[in-house]
Design a protein around this motif. Structure first.
Motif, PDB file in Angstrom:
ATOM      1  N   SER A  92       0.628  -1.285  -0.201  1.00 43.80           N
ATOM      2  CA  SER A  92       0.034  -0.127   0.094  1.00 43.80           C
ATOM      3  C   SER A  92       0.778   1.223   0.064  1.00 43.80           C
ATOM      4  CB  SER A  92      -0.786  -0.064   1.215  1.00 43.80           C
ATOM      5  OG  SER A  92      -1.828  -0.946   1.241  1.00 43.80           O
ATOM      6  N   THR A  93       1.689   1.483   0.817  1.00 45.46           N
ATOM      7  CA  THR A  93       2.790   2.623   0.671  1.00 45.46           C
ATOM      8  C   THR A  93       3.244   2.728  -0.572  1.00 45.46           C
ATOM      9  OG1 THR A  93       3.431   1.781   2.997  1.00 45.46           O
ATOM     10  CG2 THR A  93       4.935   3.457   2.037  1.00 45.46           C
ATOM     11  N   SER A  94       4.025   1.705  -1.329  1.00 44.94           N
ATOM     12  CA  SER A  94       4.451   1.882  -2.499  1.00 44.94           C
ATOM     13  C   SER A  94       3.497   2.305  -3.504  1.00 44.94           C
ATOM     14  CB  SER A  94       4.984   0.613  -2.932  1.00 44.94           C
ATOM     15  OG  SER A  94       4.201  -0.522  -3.276  1.00 44.94           O
ATOM     16  N   LYS A  95       2.328   1.871  -3.302  1.00 44.14           N
ATOM     17  CA  LYS A  95       1.211   2.277  -4.549  1.00 44.14           C
ATOM     18  C   LYS A  95       0.604   3.693  -4.167  1.00 44.14           C
ATOM     19  CE  LYS A  95       1.432  -1.381  -7.291  1.00 44.14           C
ATOM     20  NZ  LYS A  95       1.901  -1.295  -8.490  1.00 44.14           N
ATOM     21  N   GLY A  96       0.387   3.921  -3.001  1.00 40.14           N
ATOM     22  CA  GLY A  96       0.174   5.449  -2.451  1.00 40.14           C
ATOM     23  C   GLY A  96       1.264   6.164  -2.882  1.00 40.14           C
ATOM     24  N   GLY A  97       2.547   5.903  -2.812  1.00 38.04           N
ATOM     25  CA  GLY A  97       3.466   6.673  -3.353  1.00 38.04           C
ATOM     26  C   GLY A  97       3.500   6.914  -4.813  1.00 38.04           C
ATOM     27  N   VAL A  98       3.152   5.889  -5.812  1.00 34.28           N
ATOM     28  CA  VAL A  98       2.954   5.962  -6.935  1.00 34.28           C
ATOM     29  C   VAL A  98       1.858   7.057  -7.315  1.00 34.28           C
ATOM     30  CG1 VAL A  98       2.250   4.787  -8.963  1.00 34.28           C
ATOM     31  CG2 VAL A  98       3.884   3.721  -7.603  1.00 34.28           C
ATOM     32  N   ARG A  99       0.855   6.915  -6.555  1.00 32.79           N
ATOM     33  CA  ARG A  99      -0.460   7.772  -6.761  1.00 32.79           C
ATOM     34  C   ARG A  99       0.062   9.225  -6.988  1.00 32.79           C
ATOM     35  NH1 ARG A  99      -3.605  10.086  -2.982  1.00 32.79           N
ATOM     36  NH2 ARG A  99      -5.464  11.132  -3.761  1.00 32.79           N
ATOM     37  N   LEU A 100       0.695   9.692  -5.681  1.00 35.61           N
ATOM     38  CA  LEU A 100       1.268  11.221  -5.353  1.00 35.61           C
ATOM     39  C   LEU A 100       2.273  11.466  -6.412  1.00 35.61           C
ATOM     40  CD1 LEU A 100       0.461  11.893  -1.771  1.00 35.61           C
ATOM     41  CD2 LEU A 100      -0.682  12.854  -3.949  1.00 35.61           C
ATOM     42  N   PHE A 101       3.191  10.601  -6.436  1.00 38.16           N
ATOM     43  CA  PHE A 101       4.364  10.799  -7.452  1.00 38.16           C
ATOM     44  C   PHE A 101       3.811  11.226  -8.969  1.00 38.16           C
ATOM     45  CE2 PHE A 101       7.342   9.268 -10.757  1.00 38.16           C
ATOM     46  CZ  PHE A 101       8.482  10.019 -10.535  1.00 38.16           C
ATOM     47  N   SER A 102       2.796  10.646  -9.447  1.00 38.43           N
ATOM     48  CA  SER A 102       2.162  10.627 -10.754  1.00 38.43           C
ATOM     49  C   SER A 102       1.761  12.139 -10.890  1.00 38.43           C
ATOM     50  CB  SER A 102       1.304   9.691 -10.833  1.00 38.43           C
ATOM     51  OG  SER A 102       1.618   8.285 -10.859  1.00 38.43           O
ATOM     52  N   LYS A 103       0.887  12.436  -9.645  1.00 37.33           N
ATOM     53  CA  LYS A 103       0.170  13.882  -9.638  1.00 37.33           C
ATOM     54  C   LYS A 103       1.367  14.875  -9.776  1.00 37.33           C
ATOM     55  CE  LYS A 103      -3.906  12.519  -7.249  1.00 37.33           C
ATOM     56  NZ  LYS A 103      -4.713  12.659  -8.270  1.00 37.33           N
TER      57      LYS A 103
ATOM     58  N   CYS B 263       0.584  12.718 -17.126  1.00 40.92           N
ATOM     59  CA  CYS B 263       1.103  11.300 -15.998  1.00 40.92           C
ATOM     60  C   CYS B 263      -0.090  11.235 -15.226  1.00 40.92           C
ATOM     61  CB  CYS B 263       2.175  11.804 -15.389  1.00 40.92           C
ATOM     62  SG  CYS B 263       2.909  10.580 -14.307  1.00 40.92           S
ATOM     63  N   ASN B 264      -0.444   9.866 -15.531  1.00 37.99           N
ATOM     64  CA  ASN B 264      -1.811   9.468 -14.676  1.00 37.99           C
ATOM     65  C   ASN B 264      -1.295   8.058 -13.875  1.00 37.99           C
ATOM     66  OD1 ASN B 264      -3.752  11.526 -15.759  1.00 37.99           O
ATOM     67  ND2 ASN B 264      -3.025  10.732 -17.687  1.00 37.99           N
ATOM     68  N   SER B 265      -2.150   7.864 -13.005  1.00 40.92           N
ATOM     69  CA  SER B 265      -2.103   6.763 -12.293  1.00 40.92           C
ATOM     70  C   SER B 265      -3.320   6.060 -12.526  1.00 40.92           C
ATOM     71  CB  SER B 265      -1.801   6.506 -10.783  1.00 40.92           C
ATOM     72  OG  SER B 265      -2.917   7.651  -9.972  1.00 40.92           O
ATOM     73  N   LEU B 266      -3.030   4.535 -12.631  1.00 36.09           N
ATOM     74  CA  LEU B 266      -4.399   3.770 -12.785  1.00 36.09           C
ATOM     75  C   LEU B 266      -4.488   2.887 -11.579  1.00 36.09           C
ATOM     76  CD1 LEU B 266      -5.820   2.180 -16.138  1.00 36.09           C
ATOM     77  CD2 LEU B 266      -5.464   0.622 -14.010  1.00 36.09           C
ATOM     78  N   HIS B 267      -5.700   2.568 -11.079  1.00 40.44           N
ATOM     79  CA  HIS B 267      -5.803   1.846  -9.942  1.00 40.44           C
ATOM     80  C   HIS B 267      -6.833   0.637 -10.005  1.00 40.44           C
ATOM     81  CE1 HIS B 267      -4.238   5.230  -7.445  1.00 40.44           C
ATOM     82  NE2 HIS B 267      -4.411   5.789  -8.518  1.00 40.44           N
ATOM     83  N   PRO B 268      -6.095  -0.482 -10.228  1.00 40.75           N
ATOM     84  CA  PRO B 268      -6.974  -1.871 -10.650  1.00 40.75           C
ATOM     85  C   PRO B 268      -7.392  -2.282  -9.104  1.00 40.75           C
ATOM     86  CG  PRO B 268      -4.645  -1.951 -11.365  1.00 40.75           C
ATOM     87  CD  PRO B 268      -4.715  -0.936 -10.573  1.00 40.75           C
ATOM     88  N   GLY B 269      -8.543  -3.022  -9.183  1.00 35.85           N
ATOM     89  CA  GLY B 269      -9.097  -3.455  -8.005  1.00 35.85           C
ATOM     90  C   GLY B 269      -8.679  -5.069  -8.053  1.00 35.85           C
ATOM     91  N   ILE B 270      -9.314  -5.917  -8.108  1.00 40.33           N
ATOM     92  CA  ILE B 270      -8.867  -7.182  -7.741  1.00 40.33           C
ATOM     93  C   ILE B 270      -9.139  -8.064  -9.074  1.00 40.33           C
ATOM     94  CG2 ILE B 270      -9.322  -9.521  -6.829  1.00 40.33           C
ATOM     95  CD1 ILE B 270     -11.081  -7.487  -4.392  1.00 40.33           C
TER      96      ILE B 270
END
Ligand SMILES: NC(=O)c1ccc[n+]([C@@H]2O[C@H](COP(=O)([O-])OP(=O)(O)OC[C@H]3O[C@@H](n4cnc5c(N)ncnc54)[C@H](O)[C@@H]3O)[C@@H](O)[C@H]2O)c1
Length: 253
Positions: free
Chosen positions: A158-169, A182-189
């Motif tokens: 989660s830490t890594s993926k939350g980081g990717v989100r704000l890095f992208s912004k 630059c955009n982040s994409l958030h897949p579910g399951i």
């Protein structure tokens, strides 16, 4: 179809079938992109290369460890010498370490951050001069619903993926005047190899997960790949700094 006609794209982590990178690469090929694909597993990557050639798209495939800084320079050199330009980067390669916090070692944590977050920094930094030279481009960073909400047992992930989100912004704003989106994409399951063992090999948990998704099913790699095509294409020319959630409604509950 030609929504990505002529664009040169790199997809990392394309060697897993079923996997998101594999599916994204095939959809890009169908839409007219010229492709570079990479993975740490060269053997399975060759299967993706063969599938792309069957579609009739141009492709180069090379082994790449996304945590390696020199590896990124080599990747860019290979793409530029083959295609002469670069338009789209999809930072997809990733791993998911699942452990309760007290069992998570420092080595686990650092490995998780290195593969999922440091790689995105290295790849983005390596790509930007070439995207600028092409007059702009698109970076799509594959995050997760775990980058939006807390999920027990995956604190480092989660830490890594939350980081990717704000890095992208941040990159979206920093590079906007160069027309680099630059955009982040958030897949579910999504039913891929990353879920093997934790979900798909455990029938009870599998049914429970399916039932927990408002749309009533796990996602397919194609569900995600179609959205990456959009973000990479000129149809998304006014879309930057956003987080596109592809989760069947899961995180809206
Ligand atoms: N499947 C899901 O439910 C899901 C949900 C949310 C986010 N994601 C994210 O989507 C991305 C793709 O996941 P997937 O489900 O296709 O997983 P997957 O395990 O099927 O594929 C991941 C690929 O990345 C490659 N890889 C791993 N470490 C690497 C490294 N250091 N360098 C280069 N390649 C490396 C693997 O060899 C593999 O081919 C990941 O970033 C993952 O976190 C997946």
């Amino acid at each position: 179809m030609s929504r990505l006609q002529g664009k040169v794209a790199l997809i990392t982590g394309a060697g897993s079938n079923p996997g998101l990178g594999y599916s994204i690469a095939l959809r890009f090929a169908e839409e007219g992109a010229r492709l570079a694909i990479s993975d740490i597993n060269e053997e399975t990557l060759r299967l993706c290369e063969t599938a792309i050639r069957k579609i009739g798209a141009e492709v180069i495939a090379f082994r790449q460890d996304v945590t390696s800084e020199p590896g990124w320079a080599q990747a860019m050199d290979a793409i530029l010498s083959k295609f002469g330009r670069f338009d789209v980067l999809v930072n997809n390669a990733g791993i998911a370490i699942q452990k309760p916090i007290e069992e998570l070692t420092l080595a686990d944590y650092e490995r998780q951050m290195s593969v999922n977050m440091t790689s995105v920094f290295l790849g983005t930094r390596a790509a930007i001069p070439h995207l600028r030279k092409a007059g702009g481009g698109s970076i799509v960073n594959i995050s997760s619903i775990a980058g939006l909400v807390g999920i027990p047992g995956v604190s480092a992930y989660s830490t890594s993926k939350g980081g990717v989100r704000l890095f992208s912004k941040t990159i979206a704003i920093e590079c906007a005047r160069d027309q680099i989106r630059c955009n982040s994409l958030h897949p579910g399951i999504i039913e891929t190899n990353i879920q093997k063992g934790s979900l798909t090999d455990n029938p009870e948990q599998y049914q429970a997960i399916k039932a927990s998704v408002p749309l009533g099913r796990m996602g397919s790699p194609l569900d995600v790949a179609n959205c990456v095509v959009f973000l990479a294409s000129d149809e998304a020319s006014y879309v930057t700094g956003t987080e596109l959630v592809v989760d069947g409604g899961w995180s809206s509950m």
